[in-house]
Design a protein around this motif. Structure first.
Motif: not given
Length: 264
Positions: A50, A60, A66, A163, A167, A171, A221
């Motif tokens: 991701d 993002t 991350f 997560w 993600a 993506n 996130a």
């Protein structure tokens, strides 16, 4: 007639196929593979699933978010070792297969990210998201075996699945912005994507009975996205991320409280 009536009914008991030791070793190997994969890609060190190439979207998460991958990888390895230590029959074969697909997918994602193909990375992450969903629904219903292994499995799979759920939306959106008509700087469609991600996280939090790691990963996130939005000055994204994160935590508390009430 009376004897038949006294027979215990097993129609509603969930069937669970015990895991196998061969699968347990394969899961451990896959959990280690995704850790070393970034160091052995052909184009140099890779990144975690991701955090790939393509346009930088407004949804993002900030870079430091991350770092959760370090915890995810460590728990994945610990859980795989725990299954081997407790005995593979103490877990579910369905869970083992889902984990194997998820971990191999993580390694494959890192490999394809090295060739800068946003379509390929999005496709791999979709497969990972399906496997992660199956895995977290499975651990949510695990019964029997050592309590510590159930707890470790829920923490490991929950964090990974939460997560990856967030993600996959990032993506796929990145791929759409790269090859389609969508602009990486347009707020409207990205807010819609963020709402869809939040609704998915909320639904699975309820369906899993409030697996703690799952909801916390989703909230993490949203926090990362909110920090990015604050820096970019995109108020709509910021408000959506903050509200989504708070709703997710509130839902987690409510579902777990309701579960305790029914158990009591």
């Amino acid at each position: 007639m009376t004897g038949t009536a006294q027979q215990p009914s097993t129609a509603r008991l969930p069937a669970r196929t015990p895991g196998t030791r061969a699968l347990a070793w394969a899961v451990l190997a896959a959990s280690l593979l995704e850790v070393v994969a970034p160091a052995i890609t052909l184009n140099g060190p890779g990144s975690s699933p991701d955090a790939g190439s393509g346009p930088e979207l407004l949804i993002t998460p900030v870079g430091w978010a991350f770092s959760i991958w370090g915890v995810i990888y460590a728990l994945a390895i610990a859980q795989a070792v725990g299954v081997l230590a407790a005995g593979a029959e103490q877990t579910s074969r369905r869970l083992q297969v889902a984990q194997l697909v998820l971990y191999v997918g993580g390694a494959v994602w890192i490999a394809v990210a090295g060739v800068d193909s946003v379509l390929a990375t999005a496709a791999v992450l979709v497969v990972m998201a399906v496997a992660a969903t199956i895995a977290v629904l499975t651990v949510a219903s695990l019964r029997g075996g050592p309590a510590w292994l159930r707890l470790l499995s829920r923490a490991s799979v929950g964090l990974y699945a939460g997560w990856v759920t967030a993600a996959v939306f990032l993506n796929v959106s990145t791929a759409l912005a790269e090859v389609g008509p969508l602009s990486a700087r347009d707020t409207g469609w990205q807010v819609v994507v963020l709402v869809l991600a939040a609704l998915t996280l909320l639904a699975l939090t309820v369906l899993t009975g409030g697996v703690l790691g799952y909801a916390l990963a989703g909230a993490w996130a949203m926090l990362g996205i909110a920090v990015t939005a604050a820096g970019e000055g995109t108020t709509a994204v910021l408000v959506t991320a903050v509200v989504s994160g708070l709703l997710l935590l509130a839902t987690l508390v409510a579902v777990r409280a309701g579960g305790r009430g029914r158990a009591g």
